[in-house]
Each structure stands twice: as structure tokens, then as C-alpha cells.
Design an enzyme around this catalytic site. Structure first.
Site, mmCIF file in Angstrom:
data_model
loop_
_atom_site.group_PDB
_atom_site.id
_atom_site.type_symbol
_atom_site.label_atom_id
_atom_site.label_comp_id
_atom_site.label_asym_id
_atom_site.label_seq_id
_atom_site.Cartn_x
_atom_site.Cartn_y
_atom_site.Cartn_z
ATOM 1 N N HIS B 436 -4.215 -2.425 4.917
ATOM 2 C CA HIS B 436 -3.724 -2.752 6.264
ATOM 3 C C HIS B 436 -4.840 -3.141 7.234
ATOM 4 O O HIS B 436 -5.994 -2.871 7.010
ATOM 5 C CB HIS B 436 -2.832 -1.637 6.835
ATOM 6 N N GLU B 437 -4.411 -3.833 8.278
ATOM 7 C CA GLU B 437 -5.321 -4.405 9.287
ATOM 8 C C GLU B 437 -6.349 -5.351 8.653
ATOM 9 O O GLU B 437 -7.506 -5.376 9.044
ATOM 10 C CB GLU B 437 -6.037 -3.291 10.082
ATOM 11 N N GLY B 438 -5.907 -6.135 7.706
ATOM 12 C CA GLY B 438 -6.805 -7.107 7.055
ATOM 13 C C GLY B 438 -7.319 -6.563 5.747
ATOM 14 O O GLY B 438 -8.102 -5.622 5.736
#
Lengths: 596, 596
Positions: B436-438
Site C-alpha cells: 500500500h501507498e505505492g
């Protein structure tokens, strides 16, 4: 393509790399031919697809429950068990007169691969049962054999191996379960066992526990350990059942994965009336159990390989069908997104998985081939080589299979982290494998402290002879020239490292030499898998090099690229490991527990 | 010792390595001193211990349920939220006039570390809320700020970030959620968002979604994306609530771990009546969101570090108290078993964990220190360095934190695989962080394709200046002489690699240079963590070298040994990675998807 295994890969491994048909030249396997082999594989594939795969996720979500009296599993497990038993696979390797198929271990391993991919938890019950039956078959008295084995082979009874105790994990010599001789020649067993897979369930009429215990007055340590048959229900000579024996389920353990297989704490003899029957001679329990254990260790390797394989195929399928993103040089936001399989980093993650799981499957099949050569071929050398390789067969897939599953999750991204997709279960299931049937650390000590040096290092020589044969063949092929050179270089590093450590052991520097054994186990694993990749590349060129069929050319190109990946990307890591090992690096050994 | 964090380690990092007290010299932090800092840490530790840790396992076992109308979470989550909110931690970093504590980011990060260790799922709700409130605070209109921010800071409302869509994961430029201008100046939002953490729950009165969408007629790609406030309930200027807005929970996603945080699919505007409010200027949505995203990425790094840290402390505690086995040279079966912390391979597994998690925590604190220098200290250089390091802060802990948890399980063996011990949950929870978040892949492209070269490579120079300062100080200490030499050698390898790749990018070989970016990200991570280990070792000698206290000496020895471990065992792996990178190895990029 089946999502359980790449059929073309399995056939290539069986018939080209490990020359399964050659085995039919051995008298014991002379009734077999490719048709019977393929028949077994088809049957296994079908049962695995139809009865094992469909409830893999369900058995995970609805794990076995214990209400204080009875364990309940979802009904699909029993149904799958029945189909497995009816197919004759529980005794596939045994002789025709024992009701078996006289199937080579190589083919048996391939058949098992389908089940491990489809549903490793449910497959646990029959695999443990076969292994336990094999021990009784090999070491039990005629009466014991007659009483238990046919009913295990038919699927009426299941089997377990009960080694571990709550205070004694890997250190079997310390186990305290006791066996008191009774007047009738049997024993009364008393003690507690833990982490016993399949230790209770509602699938079979009876459960045959193989229990390690110490006969009263036996010596301390491993020499005082004997092996006992302890049935859940008293069992008459004709296989009919009497009352409950005094073995109770104290509780189920709740695992991160592999949830469909019960993991149990068992109490033997709480009422001082647990009947056990000594197998073979007193004090030889560990030796007998290790017959089963070595089989089980190879089975763990196969399970780890196939859970990895399953995740690989799932993530490949996803990557081929999921459009997202563009190449780094495409700047037009209106251009069509690529399927993610086109992205360099996704290819890396798939190639790494491919190299781990196809390499691991090859390793397990090699082990099975060696079993055949040893047993049916009566080749003692193959047994020595198998002994050497067993820690590697257990450990390489157990370490790299979970890594493959980790990459499979990453390929799927957010989807891979949800239980809506199967790869997260693979990741959880596979995490058991570096632990059970001897942890990674135990395997590394077994390899470096013992197996390498048995029979005056004959195992090493046998391995090297096979490796050299592959190198010789590969060296004649231009496509493999640079890989062969690289491999040879790293092989020399391994040989030097082995020699240095061997000298240290010989001169009594035991703690220094064994202190970083985990690194050595990993080095050896990479060398063996690198060899098998060279071997697969070599055989793939021989087999498909001249073929005009597109799928043959793609298969060949894939094997070559995965061989390149493993030898260029993974194998060179051993150089640094060798430096730490040959320098007897003391960073870890010198760490004082008070400093953490 | 607390099982959440090693207090002595945290204090050492804050006050010796990152000189927290120096920050009080900045005007913005001038009201603070060590006493107020310690007060915040004590409060955070207490709330984390009392209200977050106790239900970490329960929230995992009883994940949020959706009955088609309402989501329900276990009541402990709301109770923990309330204690967190009451403590003022939701707006700790904000100014006194906004109701905050003007707490430095460095201390805020340290405070958050307790919660991430205690219960990362429950901590997800307040952390996302703070981040969302910060975006509105930074870029919203005065009216928007007044309407939403105070109620987010007080804990009445929570916040989310709604970026991802079902068909658009990492490729934000392709998102299709639409925003139609309405007569009243607001917008009507229509579209679906997926994997929205905290997207629905029963904890707060209202939920403030920050939604990326495309205003009708906006250009394609990232330039057409705007950011909107979309509250679950219509919200009046005084914060009182009206009717439901047209945003519906389409369903919950069921994750492998992090189960306590809802992960949702949200439908906006199914009835064409979803009111959204544009933040700032149209077309700048991604820029605003990246303010939040960079914060969130550092937060992910901290979470990964602390879940790793928690597992390390658990496994250390187990290893110190679990007797089993003997040394390889002890042959007497009657000798007392050792606690497993004495075994070389267990020490290796603990030392690796220590090096990953203490190194990762140091990295996150460094990032926070840079935030302070940039924001309160108005030092633009620190902002540039922070930009460069953000992909590393996100990725190193996310990759090595789960590895630490893997080792923690292995230290516990069979026990570690059961849900009766906490380490398996750590392993499952932490697996989210590389996604998550990249994802990892996205971070590697961000680092190698962009961050390194911004401001003419100034970030690199700033990093090197700090590294050189450490090397200079360490070089004066005899204990660190060989580590400094080794580090310098590997640093040169990194610098050469960076130069080679930079030249290739400059000459337009974009695909070649970026093809193996994951390797580069790992190299950079190891160099940065290796530097921080040298820095910790250097500062530990300065701080405790002359102390006579036994715990100081043990702490110092532990830091030195972990620095040795990381630099001797882990760092040298970059040499092989550098070869693949500088040779533009095409094994992965040349793989044809049809060959798999």
C-alpha cells in the site's frame, strides 16, 4: 493450462530429465510403461482438481473444531480422503501382493504434486497415513502388519507420527513419554505429545499413532527411545475395533495456515491405560522413525515446492490478464495500458518464482528417482546421495517456496493481500514448511555436521560426478557456454568452502565450523538448484531444439531464461556467503545474549 | 522491558543520534524541553499499552463485519480511538492556536511508534485521520477548514484517502471517477473506489473522504485530476450533521492481516447525488494528495519497522526463556539444555532482526528529523534530502520488517506458527506494507527514475555530506576502523552504480536503466541503513563508552555487534546487485511473457 501444475513441465521433468521410462527396465517396475504412468498422473490430476482443489479455501476458512468431545472437519475432507483411498494411491508404491501398484517413487512424487498444489492441508491426512503404514510395513511384526496395514492402505484407518512434546521440540533425545511393560507383552504409554498433525479427526474409523517413548529403565538420550503403535481404538487382529484406548485429544492448536489439517496436543495414558505395541527392537525407535522422517522431509520439500508452484501459476494468470500502467518511455496518457506481465519488475517477480518452484519440483523428483534407484535398483550409491541431499530437498523448497508466494502476492498487489484471491493462503500455508519435520537450523547442522562426511564423503563425490556430467553435456552447447562457465566458477567456491569447513571439523573446531551452518545450507541449495537448471536447460535443448512447434519453442525459451535468471541473479550470492564461512566469521557466535 | 519497544533504544535514538533537544532551539518548538518530550512519550506508551495492545489479537480474530447496512467493529477499537483523541495526539503537530501541541515530527514519530507496535490496525484510523486533516488544513479554503478540521482533530470525524479504483491501481492517471460541477459551486461525484482503509466504520460520527476525481472536460492523465472532500454525512458549517451523502459502502475486503482496519469498496454517486467540495485549484489534486501520500509513505515505513520491532522483542523474550538442545560439542544427554538464545543460529536470527528493525526505526526518525528541519527550521535542503529518502523510508522497512517477522516465527518454531503466539499476526500484518501507498516497484521507479536527479542531484550530495560526516567521526574510533573501511568500499560501489545509471538515463536508455530498478532500491536501502548503523555505533561509543553501568555496556556492545552484523553480513550483497545493474543485465527485461 491447469492451475495446479504446468503439464508440459511435469512431463518434461519426468520423461526427459529423469527418464521415467528407463525405470521400467528394472524388474520391479517391468509391468509399467508410459501408458500406466500417464494413467496414474491423469487419475491424480483429476481427483486433485475435482475433490481437493475445490475446498482448499473452505477448509482454511472453516478450520476443524473441537467441542471438548469430538473434532469436526468440513465434509469435503472426508469425501476427498475417500476418493484418494479408492484410487489406490495410499499404497501405490507397495507390491502387487500387498494390494499396491508397484509404482516408482518418481511417479508417486509426481502424482502427489497435484494434491500438494490443490490442497496441502487435506493432502496431509493421506500422506501421513502412507508414511506411517510404511513404517509398520517395514519394521512391524507380522501380526502388527496384518492388524493395521491393510486398513491404513484401504483408508479405514489413518496414521500419525507423534514425536514432539511440549517441552521438547527439536531435541528428541530429551523426550519424556514413558512406556511401562505390561504382562501381556504390550506397554502402557504415558505422556503428552504436541503438534501432532492429524492427531484427531472425524474422517477415519481409527487412528494409528506412531509414538516415540522411553521404556522404563532405558538409557538417557536418543539410544533409550523406542517406537510404539498406539491406536485410538483397540484393534482386533481382524481389524475390527474395540473400545477407546486411553489416548485423548487435549486440544487443537490453531495455526496461521495449513488450517485444514488438525494440529493436536495428545494425552497418552491419563488413566494409566494407554496400550502401546513396541515396533521392532527397543531402543531403535529413532532409527525406525527416521525411515518415515526422511520420507516426510522429502514430502515437506514437495509441499513447499507445489504451494510455491500454485502461487506462481496464479500470479502468472493474473499478470497476463490485468491491464495497468505503461512502459517507462510511453508518455501518452491515452495509450492503451499494458498487461502487467509486460512490466520489467513483474517479469522479474515471475521469473524468480519460476526459477524457485520449477527448480524445487525438479529437486524433489530427483530425490524420488534416487529412492527408486536405491530400492528397486538396489543401488547403494543412490541411497548415499539421497542421504546427502535430503536436508537440501527439505530446505531449499521450504525457504524459496514461501519467497515465491511472497512474490506472487506482490504481483497481485492489493488483490493479493485479500482472501478473495488464493495467493495469501499459499503464503500462510507455506510458512509451516521451514519449521516442521526438522527446522532449517536442524537441517543445516545435519548437512554440515554429518551428511557431508558420511561414507568418507562419498555422497559429495557422487553428487559431483552427476554435476560434472551435466557440465560436460552443457559445454557442447553454445547457448549454455556462459552459464556453464559461471556455474563452474561458483561450484569451485562451494568446493573450497566445503574443504575449509571439513578441515576445521576434523581438527576439532566444531563450534567455529558449524556456527554459520545456515549459510552453508543455502549455498548448497543454490548449487544443487543451479545444477538442475543447467540440466533442465541442457535437456530442453536436446528435446525441443529442433522442434518447429511454437509451444515447444516457447517452453524451451522459458527454461533457458529461467536457467539464466537463477545462475546470473541468485547463484552469485554464494560468493559472499563463502567469504563469511571460510573466514569463520564470528559476528553471530560472539553475540552475547545479554547484549540484545 | 516493555514488549512494544526498547525504551533505552528509543531514548538513545531520539536524544543522542537525532538530538531531539536541539530542536527546542527553533522558535516554533521553543516551549518544549526534554520534560515535555518525555511526557508525550510516556502518555503514548501508556495509552498504547493500556488501550491498543490488549485488543490487537482480538481485532484480528473478530474482524469488522458488514451486514449490508452497517459496519461493526469490536468496541475496544472505539475506546482506543477515544483515548487517542482525548490525548490530543490527533493534532499533536499543529500550532497551539489550532489546538495542537507544536510537537516536533521527530517526537510525533516516536510517539506513533508505540501505537504501531501495539496495534497497527487500530492505529490506522487515527493516523489516516491526522493525514487527511493535514491536507485540508494545508490546502482547503477557510470554510472547509473550519467545517471539518476541528472535528477531525477532536476525534468526532475520521478521514480517509480515496485514490485507488477497481481497474486502476498504481496507475492513477487512468482513474475515471468523475466530478460534475453543480450550481451551488460544489460537485457531484460519481465513481467507485477500492482498498479504501477506514472507508466505513462505526467509530466516528462522520467520515471525511478525500477523493481524487476528474472534473468533466478535464485533460487526460494526471493533470486532469482534482481533489475533493466528500463527507459521509452532509456537514454544516458548525460541524453539525445533516442527511447521508450519496456515498455507499459496496463491500468490505477481507485481508490476510491488518484485519482490524476496514478495507472498503466505496460507491460514490449511485443516486447521482454525491456532494463533493473541490480542494484548492482544479487539476492540482495529485499534488495535494502527495502531501498526504509522502506523510503516509513514511508512516508505512514506521508501521513496518514497528511490527518488525514487536516481533523481534517477542522472539527475543521467547528465546531467553525456552530451554532446548545443547551446544554441538556437548555430548552428555544428561547435561542441562541451553536456553535457545545460546544457539548460534538463533543468535543469527535475532541479530538479523535487530539490525533490520532498529535500523528501520532510526531511518523513520531521520525522516521525521528532516521534516522538522524543513518545516520548523525552514531548511530547504532538508526537504530535498527527505524527498530523496522517502522511497527508501517506505521500502526498506516494508521489505525487511516482514523478513524480521519471518525470523521471529522461526525462532519460536512450531509455537511461532500458531495463533497462540503473536508473531504470526505480525507476519500477516506486515505483509501489507510493501503494497500500500505505492508498491515496491513504484518506489524503485520513483527513486531511480526521478528522486535521484531532482534539483540536479542535490539530494545525493546532501546525503553524501551526512554520510561522510559519520565516516569521519567513526574513523577516529579504533572499534569502528574495519567497519568504516568496509562501508567506504561498498559506498564507492553504490556511487559508481548511480553514475553509470545516470549516464544511461541521460543518453536516453531509459528502459535499460530502469529495468532492474528494484535492485537499485535495495542497494540504496542497504547503504542508508548501513550508514545509520555506523552512526548509531559511533554515537553509542560517544554516549556509553565511558560508562561503568552494566546496562550501558550491554547496550553499547549490542549496538556494535548489530552494526557489525549489518555491515559484514548484509551490506556486501550490494556488490552482486551492482554488477547486474551496471552490466544492464537483460535477463528479466528480455523475458517474453509467452515463455512463462
Amino acid at each position: 493450462m491447469s492451475k495446479l501444475i504446468n503439464q508440459k513441465d511435469l512431463e518434461f521433468l519426468l520423461y526427459q530429465v529423469f527418464q521415467a521410462e528407463q525405470l521400467t527396465e528394472l524388474p520391479h517396475y517391468s509391468e509399467h510403461d508410459r501408458t500406466t504412468f500417464d494413467g496414474i498422473l491423469n487419475t491424480s490430476g483429476r481427483i486433485a482438481e475435482d475433490y481437493f482443489a475445490p475446498h482448499n479455501a473452505k477448509a482454511d476458512e472453516h478450520e476443524p473444531q473441537f467441542d471438548g468431545e469430538k473434532v469436526s472437519t468440513i465434509p469435503e475432507v472426508k469425501e476427498a480422503w475417500q476418493h484418494f483411498a479408492d484410487s489406490g494411491l495410499l499404497c501405490a508404491r507397495h507390491s502387487y501382493e500387498d494390494g499396491g501398484m508397484q509404482l516408482p517413487s518418481l511417479l508417486h512424487m509426481a502424482a502427489n504434486a497435484y494434491f500438494m498444489s490443490a490442497n496441502p492441508s487435506t493432502a496431509g491426512y493421506p500422506f501421513l497415513t502412507s508414511a506411517a503404514a510404511n513404517v509398520i510395513h517395514a519394521f512391524g511384526s507380522d501380526e502388527q502388519k496384518a492388524t493395521f496395514v491393510p486398513h491404513m492402505f484401504s483408508g479405514r484407518f489413518s496414521g500419525t507420527m507423534a514425536l514432539t512434546e511440549p517441552d521438547v521440540g527439536s531435541s528428541l533425545g530429551d523426550l519424556t513419554t514413558r512406556a511401562l511393560p505390561a504382562d501381556d507383552g504390550s506397554y502402557r504409554i504415558k505422556g503428552q505429545k504436541m503438534y501432532i498433525s492429524g492427531g484427531d479427526q472425524d474422517i477415519t474409523e481409527n487412528i494409528v499413532h506412531l509414538v516415540l517413548a522411553r521404556i522404563q529403565g532405558a538409557p538417557q538420550g536418543v539410544k533409550g527411545i523406542s517406537l510404539f503403535i498406539v491406536p485410538k481404538f483397540h484393534t482386533n487382529a481382524d481389524g475390527s475395533l474395540g473400545a477407546r484406548n486411553d489416548v485423548q485429544l487435549a486440544g487443537l492448536l490453531h495455526k496461521m495456515g495449513y488450517r485444514g489439517t488438525t494440529s493436536t496436543v495428545l494425552s497418552f495414558g491419563e488413566k494409566d491405560d494407554c496400550h502401546g505395541y513396541l515396533i521392532g527392537e527397543a531402543g531403535k525407535g529413532l532409527m525406525y522413525m527416521f525411515k518415515m522422517m526422511n520420507e516426510a522431509r522429502i514430502g515437506v520439500g514437495l509441499g513447499a515446492a507445489m504451494i510455491g508452484y500454485r502461487g506462481y501459476l496464479e500470479s502468472l494468470d493474473y499478470a497476463r490478464n490485468r491491464p495497468q500502467g505503461r512502459s517507462p518511455v510511453e508518455k501518452d496518457p491515452l495509450s492503451k495500458p499494458l498487461n502487467i506481465v509486460e512490466h520489467a519488475d513483474v517479469k522479474r517477480m515471475l521469473l524468480a518464482q519460476k526459477s524457485y518452484v520449477e527448480g524445487s519440483l525438479a529437486l524433489c523428483l530427483l530425490a524420488a528417482r534416487l529412492v527408486d534407484e536405491q530400492e528397486a535398483g538396489q543401488n547403494a550409491d543412490s541411497g548415499i546421495l539421497l542421504d546427502l541431499l535430503t536436508p537440501v530437498v527439505k530446505s531449499f523448497p521450504s525457504y524459496y517456496g514461501p519467497r515465491a508466494n511472497d512474490l506472487a502476492i506482490q504481483v497481485l498487489g492489493g488483490a493479493g493481500y485479500t482472501r478473495e484471491y488464493p495467493v495469501e493462503q499459499c503464503y500462510r500455508d507455506n510458512r509451516l514448511n521451514p519449521i516442521h519435520e526438522g527446522t532449517h537450523g536442524i537441517q543445516s547442522l545435519d548437512l554440515l555436521g554429518r551428511k557431508l562426511w558420511q561414507h568418507n564423503g562419498k555422497g559429495q563425490q557422487l553428487l559431483m560426478a552427476r554435476v560434472q556430467a551435466t557440465l560436460k553435456s552443457a559445454a557442447t552447447k553454445e547457448q549454455l557456454a556462459d552459464l556453464t562457465t559461471s556455474y563452474q566458477k561458483h561450484l569451485n567456491t562451494l568446493l573450497q568452502t566445503t574443504m575449509t569447513l571439513g578441515k576445521a571439523l576434523q581438527s576439532g573446531q566444531v563450534s567455529d565450523a558449524l556456527g554459520n551452518s545456515a549459510l552453508y545450507l543455502d549455498m548448497m541449495g543454490k548449487m544443487v538448484i543451479g545444477w538442475l537448471w543447467l540440466e533442465m536447460a541442457d535437456k530442453a535443448i536436446d528435446t525441443f531444439g529442433a522442434s518447429a512447434a511454437e509451444d515447444d519453442q516457447q517452453f524451451l525459451a522459458g527454461k533457458l531464461q529461467a536457467a539464466r535468471y537463477f545462475i546470473r541473479w541468485e547463484l552469485p550470492e554464494i560468493e559472499h556467503q563463502a567469504k563469511l564461512l571460510t573466514g569463520f566469521d564470528d559476528t553471530c557466535t560472539a553475540m552475547n545474549p545479554d547484549w540484545f
